[in-house]
Design a protein around this motif. Structure first.
Motif, PDB file in Angstrom:
ATOM      1  N   LYS A   3       0.826  -1.216   0.000  1.00  0.00           N
ATOM      2  CA  LYS A   3       0.000   0.000   0.000  1.00  0.00           C
ATOM      3  C   LYS A   3       0.860   1.266   0.000  1.00  0.00           C
ATOM      4  O   LYS A   3       2.068   1.214   0.289  1.00  0.00           O
ATOM      5  CB  LYS A   3      -0.924  -0.031   1.215  1.00  0.00           C
ATOM      6  CG  LYS A   3      -1.944  -1.182   1.170  1.00  0.00           C
ATOM      7  CD  LYS A   3      -2.925  -1.078   2.326  1.00  0.00           C
ATOM      8  CE  LYS A   3      -3.948  -2.191   2.270  1.00  0.00           C
ATOM      9  NZ  LYS A   3      -4.954  -2.071   3.350  1.00  0.00           N
ATOM     10  N   HIS A  46     -16.423  -2.848   0.503  1.00  0.00           N
ATOM     11  CA  HIS A  46     -16.461  -2.033   1.721  1.00  0.00           C
ATOM     12  C   HIS A  46     -17.240  -0.720   1.531  1.00  0.00           C
ATOM     13  O   HIS A  46     -17.167   0.160   2.388  1.00  0.00           O
ATOM     14  CB  HIS A  46     -15.038  -1.682   2.179  1.00  0.00           C
ATOM     15  CG  HIS A  46     -14.238  -2.866   2.603  1.00  0.00           C
ATOM     16  ND1 HIS A  46     -14.706  -3.815   3.472  1.00  0.00           N
ATOM     17  CD2 HIS A  46     -12.989  -3.272   2.275  1.00  0.00           C
ATOM     18  CE1 HIS A  46     -13.794  -4.755   3.666  1.00  0.00           C
ATOM     19  NE2 HIS A  46     -12.738  -4.451   2.931  1.00  0.00           N
ATOM     20  N   ARG A  79      -1.904 -14.366   4.867  1.00  0.00           N
ATOM     21  CA  ARG A  79      -2.561 -13.672   5.987  1.00  0.00           C
ATOM     22  C   ARG A  79      -1.718 -13.831   7.260  1.00  0.00           C
ATOM     23  O   ARG A  79      -1.624 -12.916   8.067  1.00  0.00           O
ATOM     24  CB  ARG A  79      -3.977 -14.209   6.228  1.00  0.00           C
ATOM     25  CG  ARG A  79      -4.931 -14.110   5.041  1.00  0.00           C
ATOM     26  CD  ARG A  79      -5.424 -12.739   4.709  1.00  0.00           C
ATOM     27  NE  ARG A  79      -6.213 -12.120   5.730  1.00  0.00           N
ATOM     28  CZ  ARG A  79      -6.883 -10.974   5.527  1.00  0.00           C
ATOM     29  NH1 ARG A  79      -6.838 -10.350   4.347  1.00  0.00           N
ATOM     30  NH2 ARG A  79      -7.573 -10.431   6.483  1.00  0.00           N
ATOM     31  N   THR A  85      -5.238  -6.992  10.757  1.00  0.00           N
ATOM     32  CA  THR A  85      -5.540  -5.733  10.055  1.00  0.00           C
ATOM     33  C   THR A  85      -4.982  -4.532  10.816  1.00  0.00           C
ATOM     34  O   THR A  85      -4.401  -3.629  10.212  1.00  0.00           O
ATOM     35  CB  THR A  85      -7.078  -5.581   9.914  1.00  0.00           C
ATOM     36  OG1 THR A  85      -7.603  -6.752   9.284  1.00  0.00           O
ATOM     37  CG2 THR A  85      -7.430  -4.349   9.100  1.00  0.00           C
ATOM     38  N   ILE A 103      -4.470   1.273  11.447  1.00  0.00           N
ATOM     39  CA  ILE A 103      -5.407   0.280  10.901  1.00  0.00           C
ATOM     40  C   ILE A 103      -5.717   0.565   9.432  1.00  0.00           C
ATOM     41  O   ILE A 103      -6.015  -0.350   8.675  1.00  0.00           O
ATOM     42  CB  ILE A 103      -6.700   0.199  11.754  1.00  0.00           C
ATOM     43  CG1 ILE A 103      -7.521  -1.036  11.354  1.00  0.00           C
ATOM     44  CG2 ILE A 103      -7.518   1.464  11.654  1.00  0.00           C
ATOM     45  CD1 ILE A 103      -8.584  -1.417  12.360  1.00  0.00           C
ATOM     46  N   GLU A 104      -5.644   1.827   9.021  1.00  0.00           N
ATOM     47  CA  GLU A 104      -5.880   2.152   7.612  1.00  0.00           C
ATOM     48  C   GLU A 104      -4.579   2.016   6.806  1.00  0.00           C
ATOM     49  O   GLU A 104      -4.547   1.293   5.799  1.00  0.00           O
ATOM     50  CB  GLU A 104      -6.410   3.581   7.474  1.00  0.00           C
ATOM     51  CG  GLU A 104      -6.605   3.974   6.010  1.00  0.00           C
ATOM     52  CD  GLU A 104      -7.141   5.382   5.898  1.00  0.00           C
ATOM     53  OE1 GLU A 104      -8.339   5.524   5.607  1.00  0.00           O
ATOM     54  OE2 GLU A 104      -6.367   6.340   6.107  1.00  0.00           O
ATOM     55  N   ASN A 106      -1.976   0.237   6.635  1.00  0.00           N
ATOM     56  CA  ASN A 106      -1.457  -1.001   7.226  1.00  0.00           C
ATOM     57  C   ASN A 106      -0.550  -1.792   6.276  1.00  0.00           C
ATOM     58  O   ASN A 106      -0.490  -3.020   6.335  1.00  0.00           O
ATOM     59  CB  ASN A 106      -2.598  -1.849   7.804  1.00  0.00           C
ATOM     60  CG  ASN A 106      -3.616  -2.259   6.767  1.00  0.00           C
ATOM     61  OD1 ASN A 106      -3.467  -1.928   5.591  1.00  0.00           O
ATOM     62  ND2 ASN A 106      -4.632  -2.981   7.176  1.00  0.00           N
TER      63      ASN A 106
HETATM   64  P1  GDP Z   1      -7.877  -6.783   5.722  1.00  0.00           P
HETATM   65  O1  GDP Z   1      -8.527  -7.914   4.976  1.00  0.00           O
HETATM   66  O2  GDP Z   1      -6.995  -7.239   6.847  1.00  0.00           O
HETATM   67  O3  GDP Z   1      -7.159  -5.817   4.802  1.00  0.00           O
HETATM   68  O4  GDP Z   1      -9.031  -5.941   6.434  1.00  0.00           O
HETATM   69  P2  GDP Z   1     -10.522  -5.516   5.971  1.00  0.00           P
HETATM   70  O5  GDP Z   1     -10.943  -6.282   4.761  1.00  0.00           O
HETATM   71  O6  GDP Z   1     -11.388  -5.582   7.195  1.00  0.00           O
HETATM   72  O7  GDP Z   1     -10.368  -3.968   5.595  1.00  0.00           O
HETATM   73  C1  GDP Z   1      -9.839  -3.564   4.367  1.00  0.00           C
HETATM   74  C2  GDP Z   1      -8.944  -2.370   4.595  1.00  0.00           C
HETATM   75  O8  GDP Z   1      -9.715  -1.270   5.051  1.00  0.00           O
HETATM   76  C3  GDP Z   1      -7.877  -2.564   5.684  1.00  0.00           C
HETATM   77  O9  GDP Z   1      -6.735  -3.260   5.229  1.00  0.00           O
HETATM   78  C4  GDP Z   1      -7.571  -1.129   6.067  1.00  0.00           C
HETATM   79  O10 GDP Z   1      -6.678  -0.509   5.124  1.00  0.00           O
HETATM   80  C5  GDP Z   1      -8.949  -0.472   5.967  1.00  0.00           C
HETATM   81  N1  GDP Z   1      -9.640  -0.466   7.255  1.00  0.00           N
HETATM   82  C6  GDP Z   1     -10.137  -1.550   7.946  1.00  0.00           C
HETATM   83  N2  GDP Z   1     -10.731  -1.162   9.092  1.00  0.00           N
HETATM   84  C7  GDP Z   1     -10.608   0.199   9.127  1.00  0.00           C
HETATM   85  C8  GDP Z   1     -11.043   1.194  10.058  1.00  0.00           C
HETATM   86  O11 GDP Z   1     -11.649   0.907  11.095  1.00  0.00           O
HETATM   87  N3  GDP Z   1     -10.745   2.498   9.734  1.00  0.00           N
HETATM   88  C9  GDP Z   1     -10.083   2.843   8.603  1.00  0.00           C
HETATM   89  N4  GDP Z   1      -9.821   4.152   8.358  1.00  0.00           N
HETATM   90  N5  GDP Z   1      -9.670   1.936   7.697  1.00  0.00           N
HETATM   91  C10 GDP Z   1      -9.922   0.628   7.953  1.00  0.00           C
END
Ligand code: GDP
Length: 131
Positions: A3, A46, A79, A85, A103-104, A106
């Motif tokens: 990213k 999302h 993973r 995440t 968390i964003e 990441n």
């Molecule tokens: P992943 O599969 O581990 O990437 O997680 P998810 O599918 O739940 O979320 C997709 C992406 O959205 C994450 O990798 C983060 O970049 C972003 N994201 C997830 N949760 C949050 C949150 O609570 N706040 C923000 N700003 N971004 C988030």
């Protein structure tokens, strides 16, 4: 995907080293900047979440590295390599633990199922771009 935060912080090489050391074979790879349209489509799943707009802004803030990786049970293995995440919750030694800030922002994306790995691979690469 590597990213924009990890790219701008200079972690492309270290992350690729971890991926290769983890036994993954690189099948396809490209260095590109996503448009809002492309990032929005990639994260369409999302679209209803409150952070969708911010996520699209972040994912278009700079270049990314997209890749297709191959390994037995690759989705599960990747993973595990990247960690949770939220980097604050990612196990020590994982890519997100070492290189992510929030968390964003990441550091990396990994497909969450074989079906999504196929969809996401096809999103970025044509057949002729693969080894
Ligand atoms: P992943 O599969 O581990 O990437 O997680 P998810 O599918 O739940 O979320 C997709 C992406 O959205 C994450 O990798 C983060 O970049 C972003 N994201 C997830 N949760 C949050 C949150 O609570 N706040 C923000 N700003 N971004 C988030």
């Amino acid at each position: 995907m590597i990213k924009p935060d990890a790219v701008s912080n200079g972690h492309i090489g270290a992350i690729l080293n971890d991926i290769i050391a983890g036994g993954f074979k690189i099948i396809a790879m490209k260095y590109i900047r996503l448009s809002k349209e492309t990032a929005g489509a990639f994260y369409a799943v999302h679209a209803a979440r409150p952070f969708y707009g911010e996520l699209v802004d972040f994912m278009t803030s700079g270049p990314i590295v997209a890749a297709i990786l191959e390994k037995d049970s690759a989705v599960e293995a990747f993973r595990k390599l990247i960690g949770a995440t939220d980097p604050a919750k990612a196990e020590a030694g994982t890519i997100r633990n070492k290189y992510a800030k929030s968390i964003e922002a990441n550091a990396v994306h990994g497909s969450d199922s074989d079906d999504n790995a196929e969809i996401e691979g096809n999103f970025f690469f044509s057949q002729v771009e693969r080894f």
